[in-house]
Design an enzyme around this catalytic site. Structure first.
Site, PDB file in Angstrom:
ATOM      1  NE  ARG A 239      -4.270  -1.408   0.159  1.00 33.88           N
ATOM      2  CZ  ARG A 239      -4.433  -2.500  -0.585  1.00 33.88           C
ATOM      3  NH1 ARG A 239      -3.487  -2.898  -1.413  1.00 33.88           N
ATOM      4  NH2 ARG A 239      -5.568  -3.200  -0.509  1.00 33.88           N
ATOM      5  CD  GLU A 268      -3.025   2.927  -5.445  1.00 39.41           C
ATOM      6  OE1 GLU A 268      -4.052   2.253  -5.636  1.00 39.41           O
ATOM      7  OE2 GLU A 268      -1.990   2.470  -4.952  1.00 39.41           O
ATOM      8  CG  HIS A 287      -3.310  -1.077  -6.754  1.00 40.04           C
ATOM      9  ND1 HIS A 287      -3.663  -0.409  -5.605  1.00 40.04           N
ATOM     10  CD2 HIS A 287      -3.332  -2.400  -6.426  1.00 40.04           C
ATOM     11  CE1 HIS A 287      -3.903  -1.285  -4.646  1.00 40.04           C
ATOM     12  NE2 HIS A 287      -3.705  -2.512  -5.117  1.00 40.04           N
TER      13      HIS A 287
HETATM   14  C1  DGY Z   1      -6.051  -6.208  -2.543  1.00 36.86           C
HETATM   15  O1  DGY Z   1      -6.759  -7.180  -2.754  1.00 36.86           O
HETATM   16  O2  DGY Z   1      -5.964  -5.682  -1.439  1.00 36.86           O
HETATM   17  C2  DGY Z   1      -5.306  -5.673  -3.720  1.00 36.86           C
HETATM   18  O3  DGY Z   1      -4.387  -4.704  -3.388  1.00 36.86           O
HETATM   19  C3  DGY Z   1      -6.277  -5.108  -4.713  1.00 36.86           C
HETATM   20  O4  DGY Z   1      -6.836  -3.949  -4.170  1.00 36.86           O
END
Ligand code: DGY
Length: 321
Positions: A239, A268, A287
């Site tokens: 993240r 994002e 992402h």
């Molecule tokens: C998650 O599943 O947390 C991935 O980062 C997709 O958002």
């Protein structure tokens, strides 16, 4: 009285999964990130019993507009978009999709290890732009991946899957830092649990693979980047909120770090004016950790299962306690 409940789908679902919901519940589809659908989202929220979607912050203010809400089914493993204390206080269940995205996300993170070390995106650009006019010289050489020490911060499912690729496939010594040692029999003798200080000082490549929580927010700041080995590579597949992006930029621009591979960002989509977007030492992805046809479908199906189970009064297969 009908058992049909009100379900609000706030991110696209595959048609067959949507049909499963529509067969037993009243379904509204509205994505609050699309300006033209925002009003419809909040209107449906006011009578929704269940929500399913991802990539939208459901904070206390949003929850306050959902007085009948019983369950949120997130199409993600990460749960940092949800106001957990408020959910707990109201007894709203939260479900997510662990497991089904582990291998795909580890593939993405390892591809960033390869791309940054071997300068793949940059050099593919040379070919595409017609700049491959003679054999490349030392100034464009990459860095071997095999034999380098990989430091993994966070050793859950995805961290372990990354370690398997590195240790068993690429002959990389692997160290990790986690809340407590983890026993992975197939990696016995090949990975070592270390302190964060030792990891930063020892790893040639540091990869973040841990959840974003109030404790882990801003984990990587000026001191942590300075503590990394000169010439090391930084990878973030977890993240964006784990990283102080100004500090990362400084570490790249000062020449302390060789490169960074980033799949996630503090904001994002990455703002157009972010210096990370075009920085020559950064390989930036939009992402895509879990973004394959197979895995996104598996996530949507699992999230649909979770929601149907919760609304039927059963315990969902993956609920956040
Ligand atoms: C998650 O599943 O947390 C991935 O980062 C997709 O958002």
């Amino acid at each position: 009285m009908s058992d049909r409940k009100n379900v609000l789908v706030f991110r696209e679902l595959p048609p067959d999964q949507l049909a499963r919901l529509q067969a037993v519940h009243e379904v509204t589809i509205a994505n609050p990130r699309v300006p033209a659908q925002e009003a419809a989202f909040f209107d449906a929220l006011s009578h929704a019993h269940g929500l399913i979607g991802s990539s939208y912050r459901i904070d206390e203010a949003v929850l306050a507009r959902a007085p009948r809400l019983e369950v949120i089914s997130s199409i993600s493993v990460g749960i940092d978009n949800y106001a957990l204390p408020a959910l707990r206080a109201r007894g709203i269940s939260l479900c997510h999709t662990p497991g089904v995205l582990t291998e795909t996300t580890a593939d993405t993170i390892f591809s960033l290890v390869m791309a940054t070390s071997r300068r793949l995106v940059e050099l593919a650009g040379h070919v595409r732009e017609g700049r491959w006019l003679r054999n490349i010289g030392e100034d464009l050489f990459g860095w071997d991946v095999h034999g380098k020490t990989l430091g993994i911060v966070g050793f859950g499912r995805i961290g372990q899957a990354l370690a398997r690729r590195a240790a068993l496939g690429f002959g990389m010594p692997v160290i990790y830092h986690n809340h407590g040692a983890v026993d992975v029999p197939e990696l016995a003798g090949r990975v070592r649990d270390v302190t964060m200080d030792e990891l930063l000082a020892t790893a040639d490549i540091v990869a973040l693979v841990l959840p974003l929580t109030e404790e882990s927010r801003d984990l990587m700041g000026p001191a942590q980047f300075a503590a990394m080995k000169p010439g090391a590579i930084f990878i973030n597949g977890a993240r964006g909120g784990l990283v102080q992006e100004d500090a990362l930029l400084h570490a790249l621009e000062s020449g302390h770090l060789r490169a960074a591979g980033l799949d996630v960002f503090a904001t994002e989509p990455l703002p157009q004016d972010s210096p990370l977007r075009t920085h020559p030492k950064v390989t930036a992805l939009p992402h895509i950790g879990s973004a394959t046809h197979e895995t996104r479908y598996a996530m949507a199906r699992m999230a649909t299962d979770n929601l149907l189970q919760a609304l039927a009064g059963q315990r969902p297969q993956a609920t956040v306690d």
